[in-house]
Design a protein around this motif. Sequence first.
Motif, mmCIF file in Angstrom:
data_model
loop_
_atom_site.group_PDB
_atom_site.id
_atom_site.type_symbol
_atom_site.label_atom_id
_atom_site.label_comp_id
_atom_site.label_asym_id
_atom_site.label_seq_id
_atom_site.Cartn_x
_atom_site.Cartn_y
_atom_site.Cartn_z
ATOM 1 N N GLY A 287 0.833 -1.189 0.000
ATOM 2 C CA GLY A 287 0.000 0.000 0.000
ATOM 3 C C GLY A 287 0.873 1.245 0.000
ATOM 4 N N PHE A 288 0.285 2.387 -0.280
ATOM 5 C CA PHE A 288 1.108 3.590 -0.416
ATOM 6 C C PHE A 288 1.711 4.057 0.902
ATOM 7 C CE2 PHE A 288 -2.973 5.615 0.499
ATOM 8 C CZ PHE A 288 -2.629 6.707 1.264
ATOM 9 N N LEU A 289 1.198 3.565 2.028
ATOM 10 C CA LEU A 289 1.788 3.927 3.313
ATOM 11 C C LEU A 289 2.676 2.822 3.889
ATOM 12 C CD1 LEU A 289 -1.146 5.791 5.108
ATOM 13 C CD2 LEU A 289 0.977 6.780 4.215
ATOM 14 N N ASP A 290 2.764 1.685 3.241
ATOM 15 C CA ASP A 290 3.666 0.632 3.713
ATOM 16 C C ASP A 290 5.088 1.191 3.783
ATOM 17 O OD1 ASP A 290 1.448 -0.947 3.467
ATOM 18 O OD2 ASP A 290 2.482 -2.591 2.476
ATOM 19 N N GLY A 291 5.779 0.883 4.887
ATOM 20 C CA GLY A 291 7.152 1.340 5.024
ATOM 21 C C GLY A 291 7.274 2.823 5.310
ATOM 22 N N HIS A 292 6.193 3.447 5.756
ATOM 23 C CA HIS A 292 6.216 4.875 6.094
ATOM 24 C C HIS A 292 6.052 5.078 7.595
ATOM 25 C CE1 HIS A 292 5.918 5.645 1.840
ATOM 26 N NE2 HIS A 292 5.831 6.940 2.031
ATOM 27 N N PHE A 293 6.481 6.239 8.029
ATOM 28 C CA PHE A 293 6.205 6.679 9.396
ATOM 29 C C PHE A 293 4.926 7.496 9.417
ATOM 30 C CE2 PHE A 293 10.960 6.882 10.657
ATOM 31 C CZ PHE A 293 10.914 5.601 11.181
ATOM 32 N N LEU A 294 4.143 7.310 10.467
ATOM 33 C CA LEU A 294 3.105 8.268 10.838
ATOM 34 C C LEU A 294 3.648 9.012 12.046
ATOM 35 C CD1 LEU A 294 -0.149 6.078 10.973
ATOM 36 C CD2 LEU A 294 0.660 7.458 9.062
ATOM 37 N N ILE A 295 3.603 10.318 11.995
ATOM 38 C CA ILE A 295 4.097 11.150 13.096
ATOM 39 C C ILE A 295 2.911 11.961 13.612
ATOM 40 C CG2 ILE A 295 5.789 12.868 13.824
ATOM 41 C CD1 ILE A 295 7.397 12.123 11.259
ATOM 42 N N ALA A 296 2.576 11.749 14.883
ATOM 43 C CA ALA A 296 1.377 12.389 15.432
ATOM 44 C C ALA A 296 1.521 13.900 15.461
ATOM 45 C CB ALA A 296 1.116 11.866 16.845
ATOM 46 N N GLU B 295 -6.914 6.945 6.628
ATOM 47 C CA GLU B 295 -6.981 7.998 5.611
ATOM 48 C C GLU B 295 -7.762 9.207 6.133
ATOM 49 O OE1 GLU B 295 -6.569 4.081 3.365
ATOM 50 O OE2 GLU B 295 -7.492 4.812 5.206
ATOM 51 N N ASN B 296 -8.855 8.942 6.862
ATOM 52 C CA ASN B 296 -9.650 10.031 7.434
ATOM 53 C C ASN B 296 -8.863 10.801 8.495
ATOM 54 O OD1 ASN B 296 -11.860 9.386 5.838
ATOM 55 N ND2 ASN B 296 -12.834 8.120 7.403
ATOM 56 N N GLU B 297 -8.095 10.078 9.304
ATOM 57 C CA GLU B 297 -7.298 10.743 10.339
ATOM 58 C C GLU B 297 -6.211 11.618 9.721
ATOM 59 O OE1 GLU B 297 -5.795 7.947 13.200
ATOM 60 O OE2 GLU B 297 -7.795 7.178 13.695
ATOM 61 N N ILE B 298 -5.610 11.150 8.639
ATOM 62 C CA ILE B 298 -4.589 11.953 7.953
ATOM 63 C C ILE B 298 -5.231 13.192 7.335
ATOM 64 C CG2 ILE B 298 -2.982 11.984 5.999
ATOM 65 C CD1 ILE B 298 -2.469 8.979 6.588
ATOM 66 N N ALA B 299 -6.395 13.005 6.699
ATOM 67 C CA ALA B 299 -7.103 14.136 6.087
ATOM 68 C C ALA B 299 -7.518 15.162 7.133
ATOM 69 C CB ALA B 299 -8.325 13.631 5.321
ATOM 70 N N ALA B 300 -7.771 14.707 8.367
ATOM 71 C CA ALA B 300 -8.176 15.610 9.454
ATOM 72 C C ALA B 300 -6.966 16.202 10.177
ATOM 73 C CB ALA B 300 -9.049 14.849 10.452
ATOM 74 N N ASN B 301 -5.769 16.068 9.571
ATOM 75 C CA ASN B 301 -4.547 16.653 10.121
ATOM 76 C C ASN B 301 -4.101 15.988 11.419
ATOM 77 O OD1 ASN B 301 -2.476 18.572 9.628
ATOM 78 N ND2 ASN B 301 -3.289 19.892 11.241
ATOM 79 N N GLY B 302 -4.406 14.685 11.550
ATOM 80 C CA GLY B 302 -3.959 13.983 12.742
ATOM 81 C C GLY B 302 -2.531 13.477 12.653
ATOM 82 N N TRP B 303 -2.069 13.245 11.410
ATOM 83 C CA TRP B 303 -0.752 12.643 11.210
ATOM 84 C C TRP B 303 0.018 13.320 10.083
ATOM 85 C CZ3 TRP B 303 0.438 8.883 14.649
ATOM 86 C CH2 TRP B 303 -0.594 8.142 15.232
ATOM 87 N N LEU B 304 1.315 13.374 10.235
ATOM 88 C CA LEU B 304 2.224 13.626 9.128
ATOM 89 C C LEU B 304 2.745 12.272 8.667
ATOM 90 C CD1 LEU B 304 4.380 16.571 10.542
ATOM 91 C CD2 LEU B 304 2.640 16.710 8.739
ATOM 92 N N THR B 305 3.104 12.166 7.412
ATOM 93 C CA THR B 305 3.664 10.912 6.912
ATOM 94 C C THR B 305 4.964 11.183 6.176
ATOM 95 O OG1 THR B 305 2.522 10.992 4.767
ATOM 96 C CG2 THR B 305 1.350 9.951 6.596
ATOM 97 N N CYS B 306 5.885 10.234 6.261
ATOM 98 C CA CYS B 306 7.134 10.322 5.503
ATOM 99 C C CYS B 306 7.724 8.914 5.387
ATOM 100 C CB CYS B 306 8.125 11.277 6.169
ATOM 101 S SG CYS B 306 8.839 10.681 7.720
ATOM 102 N N PRO B 307 8.591 8.687 4.390
ATOM 103 C CA PRO B 307 9.247 7.386 4.297
ATOM 104 C C PRO B 307 10.018 7.084 5.580
ATOM 105 C CG PRO B 307 9.556 8.638 2.271
ATOM 106 C CD PRO B 307 8.946 9.581 3.267
#
Length: 201
Positions: A13-22, A153-165
């Motif tokens: 998936g497009f977020l596999d291997g990524h960090f979520l940063i709160a 996806e909803n949490e990211i859209a609501a500005n809950g998380w930043l994402t990066c490799p």
Amino acid sequence: MATSVLKKKRERGFLDGHFLIAMPGMLDKNFERSVVYICAHSEDGAMGFIINRSQPMNFMDVLLHLQLVAEDEAIRMPDGTVDFPIRAGGPCESGRGFVLHSDDYSSESSIPVSDDISLTATLDIVRAISRGEGPRRGLLMLGYAGWGAGQLENEIAANGWLTCPASEDLIFDTTVEDKYDRALALMGVTPAMLSMEAGHA
């Protein structure tokens, strides 16, 4: 949840291997100032592990709890085994263990997460680590973080998380205290720069 998402892991998936940063506005205390490594992401949901939460036990405690060794065997453990890092991987199934590790160890139950990182959730890897035959790098996670279909996806859209490799070095680095700040630094961001609300053009 974890098993079903991982079993359906055929294509990444497009977020596999990524960090979520709160983000600072994260309302769920389980994820406040957390850095989550995403192992599986698909239309069915997502699962990963918080990599910056210490666990108040050591590897020997786990071995004793699982009755894999006797107390008097601790002094005969290979160098580094007792210090094998343990993290509170997330609020789901917190009594269940998973080992996130470098790909130099593999068993029939190991699942590749990225080109260099695998996940094993069976006792064979715990036994291997106790014998000094485990992976070069690894973390024992107790529990995991899980999301249902569309939830992340909803949490990211609501500005809950930043994402990066993700950074493998950051995942396996044993210093936990400043890992959140160092994860943000991968994106060239400091905590002071983050807004609690999403910006709108």
